[in-house]
Design an enzyme around this catalytic site. Structure first.
Site, PDB file in Angstrom:
ATOM      1  N   ASP A 108      40.622-107.848  84.756  1.00 10.97           N
ATOM      2  CA  ASP A 108      41.059-107.384  83.442  1.00 10.97           C
ATOM      3  C   ASP A 108      40.285-108.038  82.299  1.00 10.97           C
ATOM      4  O   ASP A 108      40.417-107.639  81.158  1.00 10.97           O
ATOM      5  CB  ASP A 108      42.564-107.664  83.285  1.00 10.97           C
ATOM      6  CG  ASP A 108      43.190-106.895  82.140  1.00 10.97           C
ATOM      7  OD1 ASP A 108      42.857-105.715  81.952  1.00 10.97           O
ATOM      8  OD2 ASP A 108      44.021-107.484  81.422  1.00 10.97           O
ATOM      9  N   SER A 132      46.615-102.218  78.198  1.00 12.06           N
ATOM     10  CA  SER A 132      46.367-101.554  79.474  1.00 12.06           C
ATOM     11  C   SER A 132      47.471-100.529  79.730  1.00 12.06           C
ATOM     12  O   SER A 132      48.653-100.832  79.602  1.00 12.06           O
ATOM     13  CB  SER A 132      46.351-102.599  80.596  1.00 12.06           C
ATOM     14  OG  SER A 132      46.147-101.954  81.834  1.00 12.06           O
ATOM     15  N   GLN A 182      40.754 -98.550  85.286  1.00 13.38           N
ATOM     16  CA  GLN A 182      41.741 -98.875  84.260  1.00 13.38           C
ATOM     17  C   GLN A 182      41.641 -97.884  83.120  1.00 13.38           C
ATOM     18  O   GLN A 182      40.542 -97.517  82.688  1.00 13.38           O
ATOM     19  CB  GLN A 182      41.512-100.284  83.724  1.00 13.38           C
ATOM     20  CG  GLN A 182      42.514-100.720  82.666  1.00 13.38           C
ATOM     21  CD  GLN A 182      42.305-102.156  82.213  1.00 13.38           C
ATOM     22  OE1 GLN A 182      41.188-102.654  82.215  1.00 13.38           O
ATOM     23  NE2 GLN A 182      43.372-102.818  81.830  1.00 13.38           N
TER      24      GLN A 182
END
Length: 190
Positions: A108, A132, A182
């Site tokens: 991330d 996110s 993502q």
């Protein structure tokens, strides 16, 4: 839960290791991580603007292969790609789950940068708000998170204040060890 509403859910599946068909994409040809400057060396004088100091302890050693997202280009736009070498800063125990968790955490750190860099904006230098929305990760082969992993990230699309990014983790010997996708909410404010 936040304010009585769910904001995070996790779905995980596991499989016993077994033999089967095996292939993978090749690792891009990039410089060795030891030839690249550290994060602190690269960010240099910008750390004050970004709210940090160059000697702040970091759990993940990150070395940018491509220009870091805070490096500005004349026209503002660059290829929607970010490549970094990364590894845990230290030696981890021989616990496979710990290495997977460390890679999940690290996945991330720079993934959505591949969306922002295309538009010449960066989290801590511009008025960018993000979160996110979805983050999925698949682990293909065993690896150690305390050894260098190339994280090759690209953004195929961004629209409607959302950006999509894909990432591939390669071990130093070129094995594709994990894939990440993502979608993030990305608002660039005036």
């Amino acid at each position: 839960m936040q304010h009585g509403k769910p904001i995070f859910s996790l779905s995980a599946s596991f499989q016993l290791v077994e033999d089967g068909i095996d292939h993978a994409e090749q690792m891009p040809d990039v410089p060795d991580p030891e030839t690249l400057p550290t994060y602190g060396e690269q960010v240099g004088g910008l750390l004050g603007e970004m709210g940090g100091t160059p000697y702040q302890p970091r759990p993940i050693d990150v070395r940018y292969v491509t220009d870091p997202p805070w490096v500005r280009k004349e026209n503002g736009e660059r290829e929607a790609r970010s490549q970094v070498w990364m590894k845990a800063d230290g030696v981890l125990p021989d616990d496979k789950l710990l290495h997977v968790c460390m890679a999940a955490f690290a996945s991330d750190l720079t993934l959505l940068d591949s969306v922002l860099v295309r538009h010449g904006v960066y989290w801590m230098l511009d008025k960018v708000s993000g979160a996110s929305l979805d983050h999925a990760m698949w682990f293909h082969r065993p690896f150690r998170a305390d050894e260098w992993l190339l994280y090759d990230c690209a953004s195929p699309s961004a629209s409607g204040a959302r950006g999509l990014a894909t990432g591939r983790f390669f071990s130093r010997d070129g094995r594709l060890v994990a894939t990440v996708v993502q979608e993030g909410l990305l608002r660039v404010l005036d």
